[in-house]
Scaffold this active site. Structure first.
Site, PDB file in Angstrom:
ATOM      1  N   ARG A  40       0.826  -1.210   0.000  1.00 10.67           N
ATOM      2  CA  ARG A  40       0.000   0.000   0.000  1.00 10.67           C
ATOM      3  C   ARG A  40       0.859   1.258   0.000  1.00 10.67           C
ATOM      4  O   ARG A  40       0.490   2.265  -0.619  1.00 10.67           O
ATOM      5  CB  ARG A  40      -0.937  -0.010   1.209  1.00 10.67           C
ATOM      6  N   LYS A  55     -12.709 -12.679  10.417  1.00 13.78           N
ATOM      7  CA  LYS A  55     -13.970 -12.498  11.124  1.00 13.78           C
ATOM      8  C   LYS A  55     -15.219 -12.392  10.269  1.00 13.78           C
ATOM      9  O   LYS A  55     -15.210 -11.758   9.210  1.00 13.78           O
ATOM     10  CB  LYS A  55     -13.872 -11.219  11.969  1.00 13.78           C
ATOM     11  N   GLY A  74      -5.488  -5.929   2.484  1.00 11.56           N
ATOM     12  CA  GLY A  74      -4.114  -5.839   2.979  1.00 11.56           C
ATOM     13  C   GLY A  74      -3.470  -7.194   3.148  1.00 11.56           C
ATOM     14  O   GLY A  74      -2.372  -7.456   2.628  1.00 11.56           O
ATOM     15  N   GLY A 129     -12.447  -4.536   1.618  1.00 10.56           N
ATOM     16  CA  GLY A 129     -13.864  -4.185   1.714  1.00 10.56           C
ATOM     17  C   GLY A 129     -14.265  -3.192   0.631  1.00 10.56           C
ATOM     18  O   GLY A 129     -15.324  -3.306   0.025  1.00 10.56           O
TER      19      GLY A 129
HETATM   20  P1  ADP Z   1      -7.765  -8.797   4.322  1.00 16.74           P
HETATM   21  O1  ADP Z   1      -6.767  -7.904   5.048  1.00 16.74           O
HETATM   22  O2  ADP Z   1      -7.176  -9.382   3.086  1.00 16.74           O
HETATM   23  O3  ADP Z   1      -9.079  -8.121   4.104  1.00 16.74           O
HETATM   24  P2  ADP Z   1      -8.588 -10.023   6.791  1.00 16.74           P
HETATM   25  O4  ADP Z   1      -7.919  -8.923   7.535  1.00 16.74           O
HETATM   26  O5  ADP Z   1     -10.043 -10.083   6.788  1.00 16.74           O
HETATM   27  O6  ADP Z   1      -8.039 -10.056   5.288  1.00 16.74           O
HETATM   28  O7  ADP Z   1      -8.095 -11.431   7.368  1.00 16.74           O
HETATM   29  C1  ADP Z   1      -6.741 -11.812   7.423  1.00 16.74           C
HETATM   30  C2  ADP Z   1      -6.403 -12.541   8.687  1.00 16.74           C
HETATM   31  O8  ADP Z   1      -7.265 -13.659   8.894  1.00 16.74           O
HETATM   32  C3  ADP Z   1      -5.009 -13.097   8.659  1.00 16.74           C
HETATM   33  O9  ADP Z   1      -4.222 -12.432   9.636  1.00 16.74           O
HETATM   34  C4  ADP Z   1      -5.175 -14.579   8.958  1.00 16.74           C
HETATM   35  O10 ADP Z   1      -4.179 -15.086   9.828  1.00 16.74           O
HETATM   36  C5  ADP Z   1      -6.537 -14.617   9.622  1.00 16.74           C
HETATM   37  N1  ADP Z   1      -7.160 -15.945   9.548  1.00 16.74           N
HETATM   38  C6  ADP Z   1      -7.468 -16.655   8.457  1.00 16.74           C
HETATM   39  N2  ADP Z   1      -7.954 -17.870   8.792  1.00 16.74           N
HETATM   40  C7  ADP Z   1      -7.955 -17.929  10.132  1.00 16.74           C
HETATM   41  C8  ADP Z   1      -8.340 -18.942  11.085  1.00 16.74           C
HETATM   42  N3  ADP Z   1      -8.803 -20.118  10.696  1.00 16.74           N
HETATM   43  N4  ADP Z   1      -8.210 -18.633  12.390  1.00 16.74           N
HETATM   44  C9  ADP Z   1      -7.717 -17.458  12.790  1.00 16.74           C
HETATM   45  N5  ADP Z   1      -7.351 -16.464  11.950  1.00 16.74           N
HETATM   46  C10 ADP Z   1      -7.470 -16.704  10.633  1.00 16.74           C
HETATM   47 MG    MG Z   2      -6.608  -7.411   7.109  1.00 16.82          MG
END
Ligand code: ADP
Ligand code: MG
Length: 402
Positions: free
Chosen positions: A46, A207, A360, A383
Site C-alpha cells: 500500500r 472475522k 491488505g 472491503g
Molecule cells: P484482508 O486484510 O485481506 O481483508 P482479513 O484482515 O479479513 O483479510 O483477514 C486476514 C487474517 O485472517 C489473517 O491475519 C489470517 O491469519 C486470519 N485468519 C485466516 N484464517 C484464520 C483462522 N482459521 N483462524 C484465525 N485467523 C485466521
Molecule cells: Mg486485514
C-alpha cells in the site's frame, strides 16, 4: 488506463502546474499496512501504491500533507499504531526526507505545515487517534482541512467509509482523485460495467463481523461464493457443529444462521470447506491433522482449509471468467497453515479470466506466494473493492464527482 473510466470525476490531472505549485495539498492515502510481531511493516504494497501520486505532487512543487490511519486505535493514542515505520518507508521509497507530526490537528501541526517548502512532504499522525475521524465529526474534519488548500483522495482502500479524513474534509476543500484512485476506478470499473460470467467470489479472513455485509450482498450477484478463513467456524457453530477452540464470534452466530438460510434460496452456489487443518496450538510447529468439518476434535483449532476443499475451490476458480478474492483461507502468516491460501493464489494465477485480489492481508499472501504479477488487478482495497464491485457508490469516491 482508459480515460472513460474516470470521466465524471475530478482528478489531479485536471490541475495545472500553477494550481499545485506552492499549494498545501492534503492527501489521504491508505497506508494501513500489515505489521509483523516486532511492529515493523510486513508488506509495503500500500505504501508503494501511494508513491506515484506523491511523486506527481512533489514534482509539481506542492507542499504535501499526508493523512492516513493504521489499525483500530478507537479514538485514543496507541503507541504501537504510530506511523513512524511508515514515515521511514516513505522516505526510502521517495528518496526524500519525509517529515512527521505527532498529531494530525492543532497549532503545532499547523506550524509544521506552514514551514513546509515547495515539494516537501509531511506525514500527519494516525487520524484514528481521534474519535472524530471514524464518526466523521464535522469539527474534526474542519480542523483537518485547515492543513490544506485542496484535498486529494488516493485512499481507495478506505473509500468505503465515510470518515472525516476520507469524506468530511471535502466539505471544506475542493477534492480530486489521485493516480491510484484512478487506476482502481479503471480496473474495477471495467468489471462492474461488463462482468464476464461465471463470476466467482472467494471470501476469507478472520472475522464474520467484518465480512458479513459483503457476503449477503454478493448473494444473487455472483455465480459461486467460496467461503474460507476463520469466519467459517461461526457458520459451523450456527449449524450446531463442534468447533473446538477455533475462532468464533458468539455475537454473530445469529447473523451467520440468517445468512445460511438466505443462501439456500439464492441462485448463488455458496460453498464452504468440507475439510480443515486443525492444530493443538496456534503455532507453526503445532501438531496438526486433517479432519472433516463435522469432526473437529475438542481441544483443537481450525487454522486452514483442508486439501480436499482447496482442490475443490481451485477447480471452481479455474473455470471462472471473473474471480474476485478477499481474505486468506487460513493463518497464512504461519507456513504450516498457508497451503489453502496458496492453492487459491495458484488457481487464480492459472485462470485466464479477469482475476482481482484485494485486501491488505490477501495482497500480502499473494506477494508471499510470488504470484502478484499473475493477477489481472491487485487492489489496495479489500472491503472497498468488494463494495465497489457490488455496484455501490463509495462515499470517498462520490465526493470526487464533477
Ligand atoms: P484482508 O486484510 O485481506 O481483508 P482479513 O484482515 O479479513 O483479510 O483477514 C486476514 C487474517 O485472517 C489473517 O491475519 C489470517 O491469519 C486470519 N485468519 C485466516 N484464517 C484464520 C483462522 N482459521 N483462524 C484465525 N485467523 C485466521
Ligand atoms: Mg486485514
Amino acid at each position: 488506463m482508459t480515460v472513460a473510466a474516470t470521466v465524471g470525476y475530478r482528478t489531479i490531472r485536471d490541475l495545472n502546474q500553477s494550481e499545485l505549485a506552492g499549494k498545501r495539498v492534503l492527501l489521504r492515502l491508505d497506508l494501513n499496512t500489515p505489521l509483523n510481531e516486532a511492529g515493523g511493516i510486513s508488506d509495503d504494497s500500500r505504501i508503494q501504491q501511494g508513491i506515484p501520486t506523491l511523486r506527481y505532487l512533489v514534482d509539481r512543487g506542492a507542499k504535501v500533507v499526508i493523512m492516513a490511519h493504521m489499525g483500530r486505535p478507537s479514538g485514543k493514542v496507541v503507541e504501537s499504531l504510530r506511523l513512524t515505520p511508515v514515515q521511514d518507508r516513505l522516505s526510502e521509497l521517495l528518496a526524500l526526507n519525509v517529515k512527521k507530526a505527532n498529531d494530525c490537528i492543532g497549532e503545532q501541526v499547523r506550524a509544521m505545515v506552514a514551514e513546509l517548502a515547495d515539494g516537501e512532504v509531511l506525514l500527519l499522525e494516525n487520524v484514528r487517534f481521534h474519535k472524530g475521524d471514524t464518526k466523521n465529526d464535522p469539527d474534526f474534519a474542519r480542523e483537518l482541512a485547515r492543513n490544506g488548500d485542496l484535498f486529494v483522495q488516493d485512499a481507495f482502500g478506505a473509500a468505503h467509509r465515510a470518515h472525516a479524513s476520507t469524506v468530511g474534509v471535502a466539505t471544506y476543500l475542493p477534492a480530486y482523485a489521485g493516480l491510484l484512485m484512478e487506476k482502481e476506478l479503471a480496473a474495477l470499473g471495467a468489471v462492474v460495467d461488463a462482468p464476464e460470467a461465471p463470476v466467482v467470489a472467494i471470501i476469507g479472513g478472520a472475522k464474520v463481523s467484518t465480512k458479513i455485509a459483503v457476503l449477503s450482498n454478493l448473494l444473487g450477484k455472483v455465480d459461486a461464493l467460496l467461503i474460507g478463513g476463520g469466519m467459517v467456524f461461526t457458520f459451523l457453530k450456527a449449524e450446531g457443529l463442534e468447533v473446538g477452540n477455533s475462532l468464533v464470534e458468539v455475537d454473530k452466530i445469529d447473523v451467520a444462521r440468517s445468512f445460511l438460510d438466505e443462501a439456500k434460496n439464492s441462485k448463488t452456489k455458496v460453498m464452504f470447506p468440507k475439510d480443515l487443518v486443525v492444530a493443538d496450538a496456534f503455532d507453526n510447529d503445532a501438531k496438526t491433522q486433517i479432519v472433516g468439518i463435522d469432526a473437529i476434535p475438542v481441544g483443537t483449532m481450525g487454522l486452514d482449509i483442508g486439501p480436499k476443499s482447496a482442490h475443490e475451490f481451485a477447480n471452481v476458480i479455474k473455470g471462472a471468467r471473473t474471480v474476485v478474492w478477499n481474505g486468506p483461507m487460513g493463518v497464512f502468516e504461519l507456513p504450516t497453515f498457508a497451503k489453502g491460501t496458496n492453492a487459491i493464489a495458484e488457481a487464480m494465477a492459472a485462470c485466464d479470466g479477469n482475476t482481482i485480489v484485494g485486501g491488505g492481508d490477501s495482497v500480502a499472501a499473494v506477494n508471499q506466494a510470488g504470484l502478484a504479477d499473475q493477477m489481472r488487478h491487485v487492489s489496495t482495497g479489500g472491503g472497498a473493492s468488494l463494495e465497489f464491485l457490488e455496484g455501490k457508490e463509495l462515499p470517498g469516491i462520490a465526493i470526487l464527482r464533477t
